[in-house]
Scaffold this active site. Structure first.
Site, PDB file in Angstrom:
ATOM      1  N   HIS A   1     -36.093  12.192 -15.411  1.00  0.00           N
ATOM      2  CA  HIS A   1     -36.361  13.237 -14.415  1.00  0.00           C
ATOM      3  C   HIS A   1     -35.790  14.575 -14.857  1.00  0.00           C
ATOM      4  O   HIS A   1     -35.466  15.419 -14.025  1.00  0.00           O
ATOM      5  CB  HIS A   1     -35.834  12.841 -13.025  1.00  0.00           C
ATOM      6  CG  HIS A   1     -36.589  11.719 -12.392  1.00  0.00           C
ATOM      7  ND1 HIS A   1     -37.898  11.841 -11.961  1.00  0.00           N
ATOM      8  CD2 HIS A   1     -36.231  10.439 -12.150  1.00  0.00           C
ATOM      9  CE1 HIS A   1     -38.301  10.690 -11.462  1.00  0.00           C
ATOM     10  NE2 HIS A   1     -37.319   9.827 -11.573  1.00  0.00           N
TER      11      HIS A   1
ATOM     12  N   ASP B   1     -43.930  18.982 -18.968  1.00  0.00           N
ATOM     13  CA  ASP B   1     -43.415  18.359 -17.752  1.00  0.00           C
ATOM     14  C   ASP B   1     -42.604  19.400 -16.986  1.00  0.00           C
ATOM     15  O   ASP B   1     -41.917  20.239 -17.588  1.00  0.00           O
ATOM     16  CB  ASP B   1     -42.527  17.160 -18.077  1.00  0.00           C
ATOM     17  CG  ASP B   1     -42.082  16.421 -16.818  1.00  0.00           C
ATOM     18  OD1 ASP B   1     -42.861  15.599 -16.324  1.00  0.00           O
ATOM     19  OD2 ASP B   1     -40.961  16.687 -16.344  1.00  0.00           O
TER      20      ASP B   1
ATOM     21  N   GLU C   1     -39.917  20.155 -13.539  1.00  0.00           N
ATOM     22  CA  GLU C   1     -39.103  19.732 -12.407  1.00  0.00           C
ATOM     23  C   GLU C   1     -39.219  20.829 -11.359  1.00  0.00           C
ATOM     24  O   GLU C   1     -39.214  22.022 -11.697  1.00  0.00           O
ATOM     25  CB  GLU C   1     -37.637  19.514 -12.806  1.00  0.00           C
ATOM     26  CG  GLU C   1     -37.435  18.457 -13.879  1.00  0.00           C
ATOM     27  CD  GLU C   1     -37.978  17.081 -13.499  1.00  0.00           C
ATOM     28  OE1 GLU C   1     -38.015  16.779 -12.279  1.00  0.00           O
ATOM     29  OE2 GLU C   1     -38.363  16.329 -14.401  1.00  0.00           O
TER      30      GLU C   1
ATOM     31  N   ASP D   1     -38.669  13.890 -20.207  1.00  0.00           N
ATOM     32  CA  ASP D   1     -39.907  13.299 -19.680  1.00  0.00           C
ATOM     33  C   ASP D   1     -41.107  13.708 -20.524  1.00  0.00           C
ATOM     34  O   ASP D   1     -42.045  12.917 -20.720  1.00  0.00           O
ATOM     35  CB  ASP D   1     -40.116  13.709 -18.229  1.00  0.00           C
ATOM     36  CG  ASP D   1     -39.150  12.990 -17.282  1.00  0.00           C
ATOM     37  OD1 ASP D   1     -38.232  12.334 -17.782  1.00  0.00           O
ATOM     38  OD2 ASP D   1     -39.315  13.104 -16.059  1.00  0.00           O
TER      39      ASP D   1
END
Length: 586
Positions: A181, A40, A42, A186
């Site tokens: 988040h 994942d 960001e 995540d």
């Protein structure tokens, strides 16, 4: 940068991580025996070319067990927008000492080498990773990936999962690590979601990567051939309309990027058979560009109401809900109606639910529930059991003597005050009755009372929220956009009257004045929402109350009434949790 082993202690070398008994990816090997890396990211935004990665989190799994983790912040080399900071909690100060992507990506590649990559919305994560690998000249050795969004859309029913956001799937499967988040959290949540999805298809003969990808939706030549319909669509927010052979509107949708969203219909990734049928029928795609996502959402609702497209299932009948109305009779009562009056709450989707709530309020207030036509009668008398009349199923205003207007009208006033949010004593009475039932160990009756009170609170709170917005003659609200400008909305009586964007470097008040001067004129009508479509008012309310929203100007205060049912929502949420607990345990 953090690398963790199975026990969570000690640093792993890359040699240790690669020593997994795997001799490379094989599509016919059981997924249970295959090494997978769930990743994942960001980022500072949604564009792999213009935005940067701020965090990478990955979990290596095999045989249902975690065998390694990878987590690091990344200095994106560019500012992090305020809305991204609000969403992720990652600030520029946090990444100031973090390594750049050029130092991080080779380490991630070695960590994941020989594995299948898994991500929630893999197109997004893989797009960023591939773009950065190409820019840095790093070999990208991964030929296989899986997307849990695609899996969820194929494996789960629409009723079971109306949305396939990671947070929604985490709630559905009640995973132990909740999405936050942040990349590693995540990724851990995605691991559990991925395993639950695999469990759903394990008994259908889906065991290997090849079998899983064959099971998932794939494009076909007929769909691919229609990609030219989307050739001229812009990469802008807006609404799109699929039209059929007779120019009829088949389907209406909204997108933050029209071209990208419409192109997805020709990949076969949507498992819904009716959507494939719709695309095959389509001969043209119209679109309406919008200033921002809010305007697109409102225009979508209006177009759905105007055209009632055959392939849309929601929002095609905006006035279909039911209202609980206090009648204008001499001795008022509550009734369920399609048409609201000034003294009403709603809309409520189910008539039975509306009737149950009306009965609850009538019982608490002592309002009559009989439908006897009283005309100009000076009193109301439905005899109580003590007066020789029937009690079970009888009128809630039954008494041992006739009720005159001075006796009865305070009861109607109490209901009006409850609807308006001026007094919530009736809700206190309803919850007190629940406590009495529980104390008497009448647990089934108490559970029914709990669910009915919860539904009453939810309906009252929603109507009062929307009414607070709809009573304002003009409300101007701005929210920051991803390009550091401002998205602006002019709202009049619960309807979007005008929308625009003040780009970065442009004085926003000049844009506000132009939008206000050119805004649609809205005439208020009857009912708590003054004629505003409930779905549009709800969409506007969520946008206006977002933490990033700023009120620019308003003609009236934007506030809920002092005794609004909103303050009872924690009670209602607890009741919902109590109702769901036995289902999850089962």
């Amino acid at each position: 940068m953090v690398l963790r082993g199975q026990t969570g202690g000690g640093q792993l070398t890359f040699a240790d991580l690669d020593d997994n008994g795997d001799d490379g990816f094989r599509p016919d090997r059981s997924l249970f025996e295959t090494t997978l890396v769930v990743v994942d990211l960001e980022t500072t935004g949604g564009s792999p070319t213009d935005d940067g990665i701020t965090e990478i989190g990955a979990v290596k799994i095999r045989g249902g067990e975690v065998i390694g983790e990878f987590a690091t912040l990344v200095d994106p080399g560019l500012p992090i927008p305020p809305q991204i900071v609000t969403l992720t909690g990652i600030t520029e100060a946090m990444v100031s000492d973090a390594p750049m992507i050029g130092a991080v990506l080779p380490s991630f590649v070695e960590f994941a080498r020989g594995s299948i990559l898994v991500a929630h919305n893999a197109r997004f994560d893989m797009g960023f990773l591939r773009q950065n690998a190409a820019r840095l000249g790093i070999d990208w050795p991964f030929t296989a990936s899986l997307c849990t969004v695609t899996m969820a859309r194929r494996i789960l029913t629409r009723d079971e999962a109306p949305t396939v956001r990671l947070s929604a799937l985490a709630d559905l499967f009640d995973v132990s690590t909740r999405p936050t988040h942040r990349a590693l959290d995540d990724a851990r949540a995605t691991v559990e979601v991925f395993h639950h999805l695999l469990e759903r298809v394990g008994n259908q003969g889906v065991d290997t990567y090849r079998e899983l990808t064959a099971y998932l939706p794939r494009s076909n030549p007929r769909l691919r051939a229609k990609r030219t319909l989307a050739r001229d669509l812009p990469s802008r927010p807006g609404v799109y309309l699929f039209r059929g052979p007779s120019e009829e509107v088949l389907y209406v949708g909204t997108a933050v990027d029209l071209r990208r969203r419409v192109m997805s219909y020709f990949t076969g990734s949507d498992p819904r058979r009716r959507i494939g049928e719709m695309v095959n029928l389509a001969t043209r795609i119209d679109h309406v560009e919008c200033a921002h996502a809010l305007e697109a959402g409102v225009r979508e609702l209006r177009l759905l109401a105007a055209h009632a497209p055959a392939y849309n299932r929601r929002s095609t009948q905006p006035h279909r809900g039911w209202w609980i109305v206090l009648t204008g009779e001499r001795f008022p009562r509550l009734k369920v109606s399609r048409t609201p009056t000034d003294d009403a709450i709603g809309p409520i989707g189910n008539r039975t639910t509306a009737a149950t709530i009306a009965d609850m309020i009538s019982r608490s207030a002592g309002l009559r529930s009989c439908t006897t036509r009283l005309g100009s009668a000076s009193h109301h008398w439905c005899r109580s059991e003590a007066a020789g009349g029937p009690r079970i199923g009888g009128c809630h205003a039954a008494s041992d003597r006739p009720l005159t207007l001075p006796d009865y009208l305070p009861r109607a006033s109490a209901v009006r005050d409850l609807m308006a949010g001026d007094c919530d004593h009736l809700l206190t009475d309803l919850t007190d009755r629940l406590i009495r039932l529980a104390d008497a160990q009448m647990f089934e009756s108490a559970a029914r009372q709990r669910d009915r009170v919860s539904a009453t609170i939810d309906s009252l709170a929603r109507c009062q929220r929307l009414a607070a917005l709809c009573t304002i003659s003009e409300l101007v609200v701005a929210r920051p956009d991803p390009d550091r400008g401002w998205e602006i909305a002019v709202i009049r009586h619960g309807r979007l009257a005008s929308a625009g964007v003040a780009r970065r470097g442009i004085a926003p008040m000049a844009v506000v004045e132009t939008l206000t001067a050119s805004a649609e004129t809205v005439v208020a009508t009857d009912g708590p929402l003054l004629g505003a479509p409930p779905e549009e008012a709800g969409l506007l309310y969520r946008w206006v109350t977002d933490p990033g929203a700023r009120i620019v100007s308003t003609t009236e205060p934007f506030a809920l009434p002092a005794a609004s049912a909103e303050r009872w929502l924690p009670w209602s949420q607890t009741a919902h949790a109590a109702r769901e607990a036995p289902r999850r345990a089962g």
